[in-house]
Write a protein that holds these residues in place. Structure first.
Motif, PDB file in Angstrom:
ATOM      1  N   PHE B  77       0.833  -1.205   0.000  1.00 41.78           N
ATOM      2  CA  PHE B  77       0.000   0.000   0.000  1.00 41.78           C
ATOM      3  C   PHE B  77       0.867   1.254   0.000  1.00 41.78           C
ATOM      4  N   PHE B  78       2.079   1.133   0.553  1.00 42.74           N
ATOM      5  CA  PHE B  78       3.006   2.274   0.605  1.00 42.74           C
ATOM      6  C   PHE B  78       4.329   1.850  -0.026  1.00 42.74           C
ATOM      7  N   PRO B  79       4.368   1.859  -1.366  1.00 41.90           N
ATOM      8  CA  PRO B  79       5.556   1.304  -2.042  1.00 41.90           C
ATOM      9  C   PRO B  79       6.795   2.205  -1.960  1.00 41.90           C
ATOM     10  N   GLN B  80       6.632   3.462  -1.545  1.00 36.62           N
ATOM     11  CA  GLN B  80       7.772   4.366  -1.517  1.00 36.62           C
ATOM     12  C   GLN B  80       8.762   3.930  -0.442  1.00 36.62           C
ATOM     13  N   ASP B  81      10.028   3.891  -0.811  1.00 33.62           N
ATOM     14  CA  ASP B  81      11.114   3.682   0.156  1.00 33.62           C
ATOM     15  C   ASP B  81      11.013   2.364   0.920  1.00 33.62           C
ATOM     16  N   LEU B  82      10.461   1.325   0.287  1.00 30.55           N
ATOM     17  CA  LEU B  82      10.438   0.034   0.965  1.00 30.55           C
ATOM     18  C   LEU B  82      11.864  -0.504   1.064  1.00 30.55           C
ATOM     19  N   PRO B  83      12.258  -1.010   2.227  1.00 29.03           N
ATOM     20  CA  PRO B  83      13.625  -1.543   2.361  1.00 29.03           C
ATOM     21  C   PRO B  83      13.819  -2.827   1.556  1.00 29.03           C
ATOM     22  N   SER B  84      15.060  -3.167   1.304  1.00 27.51           N
ATOM     23  CA  SER B  84      15.389  -4.403   0.577  1.00 27.51           C
ATOM     24  C   SER B  84      15.373  -5.589   1.539  1.00 27.51           C
ATOM     25  N   PRO B  85      15.218  -6.796   0.977  1.00 33.34           N
ATOM     26  CA  PRO B  85      15.237  -7.994   1.825  1.00 33.34           C
ATOM     27  C   PRO B  85      16.590  -8.157   2.529  1.00 33.34           C
ATOM     28  N   LEU B  86      16.553  -8.544   3.800  1.00 33.64           N
ATOM     29  CA  LEU B  86      17.769  -8.787   4.567  1.00 33.64           C
ATOM     30  C   LEU B  86      18.155 -10.253   4.544  1.00 33.64           C
ATOM     31  N   PHE B  87      17.254 -11.087   4.044  1.00 34.29           N
ATOM     32  CA  PHE B  87      17.488 -12.524   4.058  1.00 34.29           C
ATOM     33  C   PHE B  87      17.470 -13.030   2.621  1.00 34.29           C
ATOM     34  N   PRO B  88      18.138 -14.152   2.371  1.00 40.34           N
ATOM     35  CA  PRO B  88      18.117 -14.691   1.010  1.00 40.34           C
ATOM     36  C   PRO B  88      16.700 -15.046   0.595  1.00 40.34           C
ATOM     37  N   THR B  89      16.309 -14.664  -0.618  1.00 39.59           N
ATOM     38  CA  THR B  89      14.988 -15.053  -1.111  1.00 39.59           C
ATOM     39  C   THR B  89      15.185 -15.998  -2.287  1.00 39.59           C
ATOM     40  N   LYS B  90      14.122 -16.727  -2.562  1.00 36.54           N
ATOM     41  CA  LYS B  90      14.144 -17.703  -3.638  1.00 36.54           C
ATOM     42  C   LYS B  90      13.377 -17.081  -4.796  1.00 36.54           C
ATOM     43  N   GLY B  91      13.873 -17.206  -6.000  1.00 33.27           N
ATOM     44  CA  GLY B  91      13.144 -16.639  -7.132  1.00 33.27           C
ATOM     45  C   GLY B  91      11.778 -17.291  -7.274  1.00 33.27           C
ATOM     46  N   TYR B  92      10.912 -16.659  -8.022  1.00 33.12           N
ATOM     47  CA  TYR B  92       9.613 -17.258  -8.327  1.00 33.12           C
ATOM     48  C   TYR B  92       9.482 -17.311  -9.843  1.00 33.12           C
ATOM     49  N   PRO B  93       8.679 -18.230 -10.346  1.00 30.75           N
ATOM     50  CA  PRO B  93       8.566 -18.342 -11.814  1.00 30.75           C
ATOM     51  C   PRO B  93       7.968 -17.072 -12.400  1.00 30.75           C
ATOM     52  N   LYS B  94       8.633 -16.533 -13.403  1.00 33.14           N
ATOM     53  CA  LYS B  94       8.148 -15.292 -14.033  1.00 33.14           C
ATOM     54  C   LYS B  94       7.134 -15.667 -15.118  1.00 33.14           C
ATOM     55  N   VAL B  95       5.878 -15.643 -14.767  1.00 33.57           N
ATOM     56  CA  VAL B  95       4.858 -16.053 -15.736  1.00 33.57           C
ATOM     57  C   VAL B  95       4.082 -14.865 -16.292  1.00 33.57           C
ATOM     58  N   LEU B  96       4.314 -13.687 -15.716  1.00 35.36           N
ATOM     59  CA  LEU B  96       3.573 -12.509 -16.181  1.00 35.36           C
ATOM     60  C   LEU B  96       4.492 -11.576 -16.952  1.00 35.36           C
ATOM     61  N   HIS B  97       3.874 -10.675 -17.685  1.00 37.10           N
ATOM     62  CA  HIS B  97       4.615  -9.606 -18.357  1.00 37.10           C
ATOM     63  C   HIS B  97       5.374  -8.812 -17.278  1.00 37.10           C
ATOM     64  N   PRO B  98       6.609  -8.367 -17.578  1.00 38.49           N
ATOM     65  CA  PRO B  98       7.441  -7.742 -16.535  1.00 38.49           C
ATOM     66  C   PRO B  98       6.823  -6.527 -15.838  1.00 38.49           C
ATOM     67  N   PHE B  99       5.952  -5.796 -16.501  1.00 39.91           N
ATOM     68  CA  PHE B  99       5.402  -4.605 -15.826  1.00 39.91           C
ATOM     69  C   PHE B  99       4.317  -4.972 -14.812  1.00 39.91           C
ATOM     70  N   ALA B 100       3.995  -6.278 -14.698  1.00 36.43           N
ATOM     71  CA  ALA B 100       2.876  -6.672 -13.839  1.00 36.43           C
ATOM     72  C   ALA B 100       2.988  -6.093 -12.429  1.00 36.43           C
ATOM     73  N   SER B 101       4.219  -6.035 -11.897  1.00 36.20           N
ATOM     74  CA  SER B 101       4.391  -5.567 -10.511  1.00 36.20           C
ATOM     75  C   SER B 101       3.903  -4.137 -10.319  1.00 36.20           C
ATOM     76  N   SER B 102       3.906  -3.363 -11.391  1.00 33.26           N
ATOM     77  CA  SER B 102       3.529  -1.958 -11.224  1.00 33.26           C
ATOM     78  C   SER B 102       2.014  -1.740 -11.301  1.00 33.26           C
ATOM     79  N   VAL B 103       1.253  -2.772 -11.663  1.00 36.74           N
ATOM     80  CA  VAL B 103      -0.215  -2.618 -11.679  1.00 36.74           C
ATOM     81  C   VAL B 103      -0.735  -2.701 -10.249  1.00 36.74           C
ATOM     82  N   SER B 104      -1.390  -1.638  -9.793  1.00 39.72           N
ATOM     83  CA  SER B 104      -1.887  -1.599  -8.412  1.00 39.72           C
ATOM     84  C   SER B 104      -3.183  -0.810  -8.323  1.00 39.72           C
ATOM     85  N   VAL B 105      -4.149  -1.383  -7.610  1.00 38.92           N
ATOM     86  CA  VAL B 105      -5.368  -0.630  -7.297  1.00 38.92           C
ATOM     87  C   VAL B 105      -5.488  -0.466  -5.781  1.00 38.92           C
ATOM     88  N   ASN B 106      -4.334  -0.468  -5.104  1.00 37.44           N
ATOM     89  CA  ASN B 106      -4.366  -0.423  -3.639  1.00 37.44           C
ATOM     90  C   ASN B 106      -4.958   0.859  -3.074  1.00 37.44           C
TER      91      ASN B 106
END
Lengths: 256, 256
Positions: B77-106
């Protein structure tokens, strides 16, 4: 002290907490075990705490800033250096003995949850959803801890009902005798049956085509999101014994 | 792209999200409205944000540190200045168009939740449990947002099934025609009935003496912890329309 307390109200609160515990376990069971959340050290962190421990510590600090952990049933797992509330809080009725806040069995709950319970209701596996996983763990821990520390109210109301029975045992520090006085096997059996039934009802896959008898759960418990038997075992082996530990700890200092 | 996607899998995920939404609303309904959580300014804070806004911002920062918000259905809901992960993360399968993350109706979800939904399923009142209240609000917001932003997968799978139907409308930026193509009234009616039924089943007061027909809920919906009709209204007025907004937003840029 304790004018608002009644055994019926305390029992009602405990019964409502059962729903929260079942919901929290069902939600956690969406994810597999995800073991790396419990041993991976923080990148750049020299204290080597797991993601789970990091998350619970930080979440508790945030909840404390928001004004949580003021009531004796809300007990933090990491009480050291909790920040003060940043927002105005409203007092709560002081119905317990003032030391109630210091009674905690959270160390035992932590060990039980991660070492014993988690393998019983999550499937082995790693889907990489670690952040979500530890947030769901935190919800489970919080619900279990609150249910168990609600034992402080149970102890207070039982003491008030029969101070003549409890006082000599408290003075004698007769832990076993107090434990016996607090144990009602028939009630405990009923609680176990009820939480099992709740897991069966809340953990079913609801479809519009369900037949009406599915209030008793699926014919096959394996279709439930959490095995209902895990709930009765959780209550039998840990929730009710730990609640009674809280009750005894509280009572032993009730006359200080 | 999208080899793992199937309409059946996406529908299964949406159906499971319904349970999470119902659980979250039932939990929030334990507390009354608690209006001060939404207007009280932070002590000493000059930006005057409410406890609810403070809590969601800080909780999102913590979840981001733990590695959340990496998948396109998890939208802060507040995407500005979100910190980066401090722990190792595992990738996820990229099944959507790359801009998908920017679509928001929050922003719309936030307004809907606090201004419209909350008064429908919480009772008027103030019990002082503000910290707990906003933590429960955060759980509701997260569940609703994830369900709605899962629309990105719905759109992708529908596009892949019939690119010849969608492509001309996308090139023409024909928003209304796309919306029509994405709307299946019969399916929507079924979803509304199912979430209403889930609220009736998951929100009942389970006792050992229940009769078997209570899978259809209490005879009287007023005994449910959340009025089941609120769930069908929530889906009808907001969840399904906002999901389709997400689908259209995604599709309009699908061919970029």
């Amino acid at each position: 002290m304790a004018e608002q307390l009644s055994l019926a109200a305390v029992r009602g609160a405990l019964i409502r907490e059962e729903d929260s515990i079942v919901f929290a376990l069902i939600e956690r069971a969406r994810r597999p075990r995800n073991a790396p959340a419990y041993y991976a050290p923080a990148a750049g962190a020299d204290d080597g705490q797991s993601l789970a421990e990091f998350f619970v510590r930080e979440a508790e600090a945030l909840h404390a800033k928001a004004g949580h952990y003021e009531k004796p049933e809300d007990v933090p797992f990491f009480p050291q250096d909790l920040p003060s509330p940043l927002f105005p809080t409203k007092g709560y009725p002081k119905v317990l003995h003032p030391f109630a806040s210091s009674v905690s069995v959270n160390d035992a709950i932590w060990k039980m949850y991660f070492n014993e319970l988690l393998p019983l209701f999550t499937v082995d596996g790693d889907d990489g959803y670690y952040a979500e996983t530890v947030a769901l763990d935190f919800a489970c821990l919080k619900a279990l801890s609150r249910r168990i520390h609600y034992g402080k109210y149970v102890a207070e109301v039982k003491f008030q009902d029969a101070p003549q029975d409890y006082s000599p045992l408290i003075h004698a520090k007769a832990t076993d005798a107090l434990m016996n006085l607090l144990t009602f096997k028939a009630v405990e059996e009923k609680v176990k049956k009820r939480v099992e039934k709740k897991a069966r009802i809340f953990g079913q896959n609801v479809t519009l085509e369900d037949s009406a008898d599915k209030n008793e759960g699926s014919a096959d418990d394996s279709e439930c999101k959490v095995n209902p038997k895990v709930l009765s075992e959780l209550y039998d082996r840990w929730v009710m014994p730990l609640t009674k530990d809280v009750e005894v700890d509280y009572l032993l200092r009730r006359l200080d």
